[in-house]
Structures are given as structure tokens and as C-alpha cells.
Scaffold this motif. Structure first.
Motif, PDB file in Angstrom:
ATOM      1  N   ASN A 395       0.837  -1.198   0.000  1.00 38.75           N
ATOM      2  CA  ASN A 395       0.000   0.000   0.000  1.00 38.75           C
ATOM      3  C   ASN A 395       0.874   1.251   0.000  1.00 38.75           C
ATOM      4  O   ASN A 395       1.810   1.376   0.796  1.00 38.75           O
ATOM      5  CB  ASN A 395      -0.910  -0.008   1.242  1.00 38.75           C
ATOM      6  CG  ASN A 395      -1.722   1.251   1.388  1.00 38.75           C
ATOM      7  OD1 ASN A 395      -1.352   2.131   2.155  1.00 38.75           O
ATOM      8  ND2 ASN A 395      -2.825   1.357   0.677  1.00 38.75           N
ATOM      9  N   ARG A 454     -11.657   5.004  -4.321  1.00 37.12           N
ATOM     10  CA  ARG A 454     -10.919   5.254  -3.081  1.00 37.12           C
ATOM     11  C   ARG A 454      -9.659   6.035  -3.431  1.00 37.12           C
ATOM     12  O   ARG A 454      -8.893   5.613  -4.295  1.00 37.12           O
ATOM     13  CB  ARG A 454     -10.611   3.929  -2.378  1.00 37.12           C
ATOM     14  CG  ARG A 454     -11.892   3.260  -1.867  1.00 37.12           C
ATOM     15  CD  ARG A 454     -11.684   1.831  -1.422  1.00 37.12           C
ATOM     16  NE  ARG A 454     -12.950   1.290  -0.937  1.00 37.12           N
ATOM     17  CZ  ARG A 454     -13.867   0.733  -1.727  1.00 37.12           C
ATOM     18  NH1 ARG A 454     -13.666   0.638  -3.032  1.00 37.12           N
ATOM     19  NH2 ARG A 454     -15.002   0.282  -1.224  1.00 37.12           N
ATOM     20  N   GLN A 456      -6.108   7.956  -3.765  1.00 38.42           N
ATOM     21  CA  GLN A 456      -4.721   7.509  -3.708  1.00 38.42           C
ATOM     22  C   GLN A 456      -3.806   8.684  -3.354  1.00 38.42           C
ATOM     23  O   GLN A 456      -3.993   9.775  -3.902  1.00 38.42           O
ATOM     24  CB  GLN A 456      -4.281   6.947  -5.061  1.00 38.42           C
ATOM     25  CG  GLN A 456      -2.880   6.369  -5.058  1.00 38.42           C
ATOM     26  CD  GLN A 456      -2.433   5.903  -6.437  1.00 38.42           C
ATOM     27  OE1 GLN A 456      -2.886   6.454  -7.436  1.00 38.42           O
ATOM     28  NE2 GLN A 456      -1.581   4.900  -6.490  1.00 38.42           N
ATOM     29  N   PRO A 457      -2.841   8.513  -2.446  1.00 40.38           N
ATOM     30  CA  PRO A 457      -2.594   7.304  -1.650  1.00 40.38           C
ATOM     31  C   PRO A 457      -3.340   7.358  -0.318  1.00 40.38           C
ATOM     32  O   PRO A 457      -3.266   8.361   0.392  1.00 40.38           O
ATOM     33  CB  PRO A 457      -1.084   7.364  -1.431  1.00 40.38           C
ATOM     34  CG  PRO A 457      -0.787   8.841  -1.369  1.00 40.38           C
ATOM     35  CD  PRO A 457      -1.772   9.514  -2.291  1.00 40.38           C
ATOM     36  N   THR A 458      -4.054   6.317  -0.001  1.00 45.56           N
ATOM     37  CA  THR A 458      -4.726   6.186   1.292  1.00 45.56           C
ATOM     38  C   THR A 458      -4.628   4.728   1.740  1.00 45.56           C
ATOM     39  O   THR A 458      -4.483   3.822   0.923  1.00 45.56           O
ATOM     40  CB  THR A 458      -6.217   6.571   1.225  1.00 45.56           C
ATOM     41  OG1 THR A 458      -6.888   5.704   0.286  1.00 45.56           O
ATOM     42  CG2 THR A 458      -6.409   8.019   0.821  1.00 45.56           C
ATOM     43  N   ASN A 460      -7.101   3.286   2.796  1.00 43.13           N
ATOM     44  CA  ASN A 460      -8.394   2.776   2.365  1.00 43.13           C
ATOM     45  C   ASN A 460      -8.339   2.083   1.001  1.00 43.13           C
ATOM     46  O   ASN A 460      -9.210   1.282   0.674  1.00 43.13           O
ATOM     47  CB  ASN A 460      -9.392   3.935   2.336  1.00 43.13           C
ATOM     48  CG  ASN A 460     -10.833   3.480   2.291  1.00 43.13           C
ATOM     49  OD1 ASN A 460     -11.559   3.766   1.366  1.00 43.13           O
ATOM     50  ND2 ASN A 460     -11.245   2.750   3.313  1.00 43.13           N
ATOM     51  N   GLU A 461      -7.308   2.381   0.212  1.00 47.98           N
ATOM     52  CA  GLU A 461      -7.139   1.678  -1.063  1.00 47.98           C
ATOM     53  C   GLU A 461      -7.064   0.169  -0.864  1.00 47.98           C
ATOM     54  O   GLU A 461      -7.420  -0.605  -1.753  1.00 47.98           O
ATOM     55  CB  GLU A 461      -5.866   2.139  -1.758  1.00 47.98           C
ATOM     56  CG  GLU A 461      -5.921   3.482  -2.414  1.00 47.98           C
ATOM     57  CD  GLU A 461      -4.611   3.787  -3.114  1.00 47.98           C
ATOM     58  OE1 GLU A 461      -4.541   3.554  -4.336  1.00 47.98           O
ATOM     59  OE2 GLU A 461      -3.669   4.244  -2.446  1.00 47.98           O
ATOM     60  N   GLY A 464     -10.307  -1.633  -1.508  1.00 50.52           N
ATOM     61  CA  GLY A 464     -10.577  -1.870  -2.925  1.00 50.52           C
ATOM     62  C   GLY A 464      -9.774  -3.041  -3.464  1.00 50.52           C
ATOM     63  O   GLY A 464     -10.287  -3.864  -4.234  1.00 50.52           O
TER      64      GLY A 464
END
Length: 476
Positions: A395, A454, A456-458, A460-461, A464
Motif C-alpha cells: 500500500n 478510493r 490515492q494514496p490512502t 483505504n485503497e 478496494g
């Protein structure tokens, strides 16, 4: 002569104060009776102060490890007394916010010890002296829970603490800390004191930490704690505590085969669980049915006494502040004859397995959050599943922040692709789990969840990515 109210509430914790505010919104006359401080365990001796100390200790830990980000410091230290002042300020501010809401809604608060009598009457021994009586059309018991103390030899030695006392400690004497128990309270305290460079040892009688949770989560948590330098002994029990040369010596005995060992600590924390606080609650003319040490309640949270309800830790199997608040809302809506706005579980169309939609959150580092059911529970209930997994080492946000240890795991019912559960162990897991709880509550499928972008960058990605992994995976 008893004062009459629509609702008399015993306890001003999350369940009690939420019930009172909801009653006032519906135009019901409510009074809350509290024996100690407004806000209950959560605000004063639980969620809020613990998370404040976690935040403060994590700042110190981050500053100690900031060189890789190009930040240099000559000397880093912490002042435990100032941390406690910061914690107290956070607690006071939170408590004042709730008290302000009570004033706006004109809810009465009485400080004293409540004694439940017949005919939905509550006798109160006032903190300032004297007695008053309150009678309600309904009574809600929300007295919460208290720490359990194990009565092993040495349990009464100085330096053996429960979580309430430890949170109130003013001075630092925790260079070596032994924690009995491996649940939420235990691992969060272990994280706090490990952040502050204490040598922490956890002794858990179960086969893995966080016993009610998924085995994978428990095993990965144990790996992370050990990586941070915390000693963990699972499937073991502290059978005796002795004092020797200024240290507390804990005898750690394996539950199965193996020799006992001795673990030394400056202090010992008993974090082996909590039990309903029913001390002095019932008068001689009142008795309520019990079940497994808790007040027995119906699906509507009504006790064996008609018109008397019990919510939160005093009756619930899940000891969480947001569960108590949800139950308080549910009960008051029933009393007021309003439609229910709260659900604790759902049964999606085409399924026969109830899915909990109550998030469970643990504020370790990385954070842990779960909701719904695990793949193992689903299979045991006869469901076929697809699981999506994503490792946070891939991530972008995790790479940037250096927090690459963790994962996101989503569980879908195989034929409808409906989301039925999630287990997360990663940064911001406690914030992200709300998306999954909402998805389960509304019976969303993997495809429907994938429609949402969602950023980017998080972190939370990762959700997905886990959805995509499930949609392309095999049926289990």
C-alpha cells in the motif's frame, strides 16, 4: 414521596447518557442517577483515557524512530505526570461536552447510590447526604462493569493493579510490567508501556491473544507484539505472585505440559476481564433473574421485572461503549413507541446466518478492527465463501509512513458475493471498519462496493484491492 419520571436511568455511562438524551428528544421526562463521575467507565476509566495515553505514548515512540524520515533530535524524553495531565484534560473536555448536551435537553442528573425497589421505584442515597425516591414508568439499569481480580496467592501485594488504578497512576514505576490477560485491555496497555520503553510481558491463558477474534488476527498480533519486544506467553497462567528484592515475581505455569518459569516485574496488571457491576443495586423487595453472571434480558432488553430494562455491560455479551449506546437508543425508542433506528445484526436476503454489524476495535499499533463473521464461522454455518486479502506492505500510504505491517481481509458469501465480514490489522483500521459495517448492514455485494473510488494514496485503497482479490478468487 417519590418524584415521578417517564424514565429513571441508573448509571451515566454511554448507555445511560445516550438513553437519557434520546428520551429527552422524544419529549420524555428523564432522570439519570450516577454514583461516581458522569460518563461512566468509558469516559473516566476506559475508552477515552486509554486512547489519550495511547496517543501520547505513540508520539514518543514515533519521535524515537524518526531518523529514517530525515528528522533528527538530540534528546527525547517523556514526562509521565504530564501525560496523565493531558489524559485528564481530554477526559474532562469530553465529559463537559456530554454535560452540556444534558443542560440543553433539560435532563435531570442526581448523584448518589441507587437501590432498585418494587414498583419501578429507585431509592437514592445522595452523595451529599439524605435520601430521595424516584418512580418511573420505566427504569433502565446501565451500571456497567468492574475489573475482575484473580485471587491467586500474592494478588493483594502492593504493585498489583487493575486497569482502573493503573490509569490513575501519577508517577513512573513501570520499567518492567507483567500483564495477566490477553484481551483488549491487556494488549492496549501493553502497547502504551512498550511505547514508553517498558519491558512488557503478557501472560494469556488462551491459546492465542484476543481469544474471541479470528485465529489469524490473534496470531499476527502476537507476532507484531513480539517484534516490538513484548514477551508473550499464551496457553499459560500466572499461578502465584511473590515479592523478592523489591520486585514482583510471577510464577507462569503452562496450562498443558512444561515447567513453570518465573517472570519478574516492577508492577503487575490484572487485565483478565470485567464483570457486571450489581453491587448494592437490588433492594430486599426486588430480585432479577441472572444468566451467566449477567442480568437476564429479553430481545427487547427487558429484565424479569416488567418495565425494568438492562443495557450495556451489566447485561450484554459484548462489552463495548457503542453497543451500550445502541441498546439505550433501542430501549427508549420502544418506551416512546417510536420505530427502531438501531440494528445490532442483520440477516441478508437469501441467507439464514445473522451477521453482527457492531465493529470491534483494538487500538494497538497497527490497529485491529473486525465486523461481521469470519470465514471459519461462515463455513461452520454452512456458507460457501470467497475471501479477499491484501497485504499493507504493498500500500502506497503504508510505504510512505513506514507502517507496512498488516493486512485487510474481506469475506463474501460465494454465490451472491454479499459482504459478510472483515478483519483488518493495519493503520487506521478502526476508522475504515465503518465502511464495511455500513456495507454489511445494507447487504452490499463485492461489485457494488467496487463502484466507489478510493483516493490515492490512502490506507483505504487496501479495501478496494481486497474486494478485487475476492472477486477473482476461488470459492472456499
Amino acid at each position: 414521596m417519590a418524584k415521578h419520571y417517564d424514565v429513571v436511568i441508573i448509571g451515566a455511562g454511554p448507555g445511560g447518557y445516550t438513553a437519557a438524551m434520546k428520551a429527552a428528544e422524544f419529549g420524555l421526562k428523564a432522570v439519570v442517577i450516577e454514583a461516581k463521575k458522569f460518563g461512566g467507565t468509558c469516559v473516566n476509566r476506559g475508552c477515552i483515557p486509554t486512547k489519550a495515553l495511547l496517543h501520547a505514548s505513540n508520539m514518543f515512540h514515533m519521535m524515537q524512530n524518526c531518523d529514517e524520515f530525515g528528522v533528527s533530535t538530540d534528546f527525547i524524553s517523556f514526562d509521565f505526570g504530564k501525560m496523565q495531565k493531558y489524559k485528564k484534560a481530554a477526559v474532562k473536555r469530553y465529559r463537559q461536552g456530554i454535560e452540556g448536551q444534558f443542560e440543553k435537553l433539560d435532563v435531570d442528573v442526581v448523584y448518589g447510590t441507587a437501590l432498585l425497589r418494587r414498583d419501578k421505584t429507585v431509592e437514592v442515597n445522595l452523595c451529599g447526604g439524605g435520601k430521595e425516591y424516584f418512580q418511573g414508568e420505566a427504569v433502565i439499569i446501565a451500571t456497567g462493569a468492574v475489573p475482575i481480580m484473580n485471587h491467586i496467592p500474592g494478588a493483594d501485594l502492593p504493585g498489583v493493579w487493575n486497569s482502573d488504578r493503573l490509569l490513575a497512576a501519577e508517577s513512573w514505576n513501570f520499567d518492567r510490567l507483567v500483564i495477566m490477560g490477553g484481551g483488549v485491555i491487556a494488549v492496549e496497555f501493553a502497547t502504551i508501556f512498550n511505547n514508553l520503553c517498558s519491558h512488557v510481558t503478557i501472560v494469556e491463558k488462551g491459546r492465542h491473544l484476543m481469544a474471541p477474534m479470528d485465529d489469524v488476527v490473534g496470531e499476527r498480533l502476537e507476532e507484531e507484539l513480539k517484534r516490538k519486544g513484548i514477551s508473550v506467553y499464551c496457553n499459560s497462567t500466572v499461578t502465584e505472585i511473590t515479592q523478592e528484592n523489591g520486585s514482583l515475581c510471577c510464577t507462569v505455569t503452562p496450562n498443558e505440559e512444561g515447567e513453570s518459569i518465573t517472570v519478574r516485574g516492577a508492577q503487575v496488571l490484572m487485565a483478565i476481564g470485567r464483570k457486571p457491576d450489581l453491587s448494592g443495586l437490588l433492594g430486599e423487595d426486588m430480585s432479577l433473574e441472572m444468566e451467566n453472571g449477567r442480568l437476564k434480558v429479553s430481545k427487547e432488553f427487558e429484565t424479569s421485572e416488567p418495565g425494568v430494562y438492562a443495557i450495556g455491560d451489566v447485561a450484554a455479551k459484548t462489552l463495548l461503549a457503542h453497543v451500550a449506546a445502541a441498546q439505550g437508543t433501542y430501549v427508549v425508542e420502544r418506551i416512546a413507541g417510536k420505530p427502531h433506528s438501531v440494528k445490532l445484526e442483520v440477516v441478508p436476503g437469501g441467507m439464514y446466518v445473522p451477521l453482527p454489524i457492531v465493529p470491534n476495535c483494538i487500538y494497538t499499533n497497527p490497529e485491529i478492527a473486525t465486523v461481521g463473521i469470519t470465514a471459519e464461522t461462515a463455513k461452520a454455518s454452512g456458507l460457501k465463501v470467497r475471501c479477499g486479502h491484501f497485504s499493507m506492505r504493498d500500500n502506497g500510504k503504508s510505504i510512505i509512513t513506514g507502517e507496512e505491517h498488516g493486512f485487510i481481509r474481506l469475506v463474501f458469501e460465494a454465490y451472491s458475493n454479499t459482504i459478510i465480514g472483515a478483519q483488518m490489522m493495519c493503520p487506521r483500521a478502526t476508522d475504515m471498519i465503518g465502511e464495511i459495517a455500513t456495507a454489511i448492514a445494507n447487504g452490499l455485494t463485492a461489485e457494488q462496493m467496487s463502484f466507489a473510488m478510493r483516493a490515492q494514496p490512502t490506507y483505504n485503497e487496501g479495501i478496494g484491492a481486497a474486494i478485487w482479490d475476492a472477486m477473482s478468487g476461488d470459492v472456499e
